[in-house]
Design an enzyme around this catalytic site. Structure first.
Site, PDB file in Angstrom:
ATOM      1  N   SER A  44      59.021  24.005  18.014  1.00  0.00           N
ATOM      2  CA  SER A  44      60.041  24.211  19.033  1.00  0.00           C
ATOM      3  C   SER A  44      61.301  23.402  18.716  1.00  0.00           C
ATOM      4  CB  SER A  44      59.514  23.798  20.409  1.00  0.00           C
ATOM      5  OG  SER A  44      59.346  22.391  20.479  1.00  0.00           O
ATOM      6  N   LYS A  45      62.419  23.836  19.293  1.00  0.00           N
ATOM      7  CA  LYS A  45      63.691  23.147  19.053  1.00  0.00           C
ATOM      8  C   LYS A  45      63.632  21.696  19.493  1.00  0.00           C
ATOM      9  CE  LYS A  45      67.023  26.921  18.961  1.00  0.00           C
ATOM     10  NZ  LYS A  45      68.316  27.410  19.485  1.00  0.00           N
ATOM     11  N   ARG A  46      62.803  21.411  20.499  1.00  0.00           N
ATOM     12  CA  ARG A  46      62.693  20.039  20.996  1.00  0.00           C
ATOM     13  C   ARG A  46      62.359  19.073  19.865  1.00  0.00           C
ATOM     14  NH1 ARG A  46      57.595  17.660  24.301  1.00  0.00           N
ATOM     15  NH2 ARG A  46      58.255  15.497  24.329  1.00  0.00           N
TER      16      ARG A  46
END
Length: 488
Positions: free
Chosen positions: A258-260
């Protein structure tokens, strides 16, 4: 050494178009370890040909991140400007400063008819693509400009294209073994916008040759670029390098990260209280396995043990719990004084000040539960300031409120009589045991309200340990607050 007995030379080539993240750090580490294991050189190259997206602040973040991790590069242009002194004795190679080199090789390919100017506009290319897709074909450039004898009237070159040989491209990947591509599926590749503006596949090939790179270690997302680069190498008469493509980092559900995590700046891990040694240890275990079950390694131990043959082909799973566990292990292995030095900036940021001895006592109690340095705030803030809490929290199970109040009053009166010099966890523990035995109280009836009175929390260290840190005066103040709550 390589079979030709050449010095091993690897490169890490990030683009300064965004934050330096976990994926980039892992690539840098694998290259660094490989170079050190083979007594070779680790070259840093900044691929900043994307002038619109490349930013100096992102470039500086790369340097700062590598230095924080302890990954030093070995060479680059020597400069004595203030800017280069900030990054070390050697500045990195920057593609933006090497356009004259690329131009020379572009002109060579054009002269040898291995590349050509393409006049097709964006609109024309989109029309070509639409026709091929309508026929159910995968789009590739149709070669319209390849055999032009004269430039089209009224048109200017849009790009420079490489004449793609239609052949089978085979190479040995150090991680994946034999890899084969059919280049007839590629179409003529755009290698530059013009003579001054090379694109990635071309510039990377020229740089690898000029910098005498022997091994290219990068992510598997680049594996489709490898046959194109091999064919450009051959067209220019360059020797082929050895490739190794690392597995991608995946989330625990084996999907794309994920981008996180994928786009989070590596330095944010520093700001959250992770140690560089722990992050190095965690990063190398993303796709690489040691010979035995050992999981904690110093950088020197990793250099000694590192072997690309032990890198897996399947995706590497990013496990945040594993990172926390490793970081906690590293924190606990540090001397208390070293932890003190490292947690002080976090305390200062929260405007928390206290004597070193007081903080050391807190660290000694909390270090077993600390996963990050920042946890000194999350776990130990009640030592510095008692937050308001609900009086009902003081009640142990179904014990009557009056009984809890009576127990705390007994504790208060006994503690009050203890000399300041004798107020320590050993004497306190004896007194609490006496209170329990003489009054036939359960341990919960005594320890629970005392814990809450001292911390304002339902979960905290042993109240005796807390007392030992707070000292007599603060302990009595906090018990008074609890008694007042129970009186309302």
């Amino acid at each position: 050494m390589t079979p030709e007995n050449k010095e091993v030379r690897v490169r890490f080539a990030p683009s300064p178009t965004g934050h330096f993240h976990i994926g980039g750090a892992r690539l840098a580490l694998n290259n660094f370890l490989f170079s050190r294991k083979n007594n070779g050189k680790f070259v840093l190259r900044i691929e900043d040909t994307d002038k619109e997206r490349s930013k100096k602040e992102f470039e500086k973040e790369i340097y700062e991140s590598l230095r924080w991790l302890g990954i030093e590069w070995d060479e680059g242009p020597v400069s004595f400007s203030g800017e280069e002194k900030e990054v070390g004795d050697y500045g990195p190679y920057r593609q933006s400063e090497r356009s004259h080199i690329y131009k020379k090789y572009l002109e060579k390919l054009l002269e040898e008819k291995k590349a050509y100017f393409c006049y097709c506009t964006k609109e024309e290319l989109e029309a070509q693509k639409a026709v091929m897709e309508a026929d159910g074909l995968i789009y590739k450039y149709n070669g319209h400009c390849r055999n032009l004898k004269n430039p089209p009237i009224g048109k200017t070159p849009q790009t420079i294209r490489f004449v793609m040989p239609e052949t089978k491209v085979e190479f040995k990947d150090l991680i994946r073994g034999k890899v084969v591509f059919d280049s007839s599926n590629f179409g003529d590749l755009v290698i530059a916008k013009d003579l001054e503006s090379p694109l990635y596949n071309f510039a990377a090939v020229v740089d690898d040759y000029e910098m005498k790179i022997t091994h290219v270690i990068r992510g598997e997302d680049h594996i489709s670029n490898t046959p194109k680069q091999i064919l450009i190498q051959k067209a220019l008469g360059f020797p082929e390098v050895t490739y190794a493509h690392l597995p991608l980092i995946l989330s625990p559900d084996r999907k794309k990260l994920s981008k996180r995590f994928a786009e989070t700046s590596l330095l944010s891990y520093r700001d959250e209280g992770y140690l560089p040694e722990a992050l190095i240890n965690f990063l190398i275990l993303l796709g690489w396995h040691p010979k035995d079950e050992k999981e904690i390694f110093s950088l020197n131990e990793l250099i000694e043990e590192f072997d690309l043959k032990r890198v897996q082909k399947a995706g590497a799973i990013f496990n945040e719990e594993k990172l926390d566990w490793i970081n906690g292990k590293y924190i606990r292995n540090l001397p208390l004084e070293e932890i003190l030095k490292k947690v002080k900036p976090f305390l200062s940021k929260e405007n928390i000040s206290a004597e070193d001895n007081f903080i050391l006592k807190i660290i000694n109690i909390e270090k077993e539960r600390m996963k990050t340095l920042k946890d000194i705030i999350n776990l130990g803030k009640f030592f510095f300031k008692l937050e308001n809490y609900d009086a009902n929290l003081l009640i142990w199970k179904n014990t009557p409120k009056e009984k809890i109040k009576q127990i705390l009053e007994k504790i208060y009166n006994i503690f009050k009589e203890i000399k300041d010099s004798d107020f320590n966890k050993f004497s306190i523990s004896e007194k609490i045991t006496e209170i329990i035995n003489l009054n036939n109280y359960s341990r919960g009836e005594v320890f629970w309200p005392l814990r809450v009175a001292l911390s304002g929390l339902s979960a905290s260290p042993d109240p005796v340990e807390i007392l030992d840190v707070l000292g007599k005066n603060e302990t009595l103040k906090r018990i008074e607050i609890a008694l007042n709550k129970l009186s309302l």
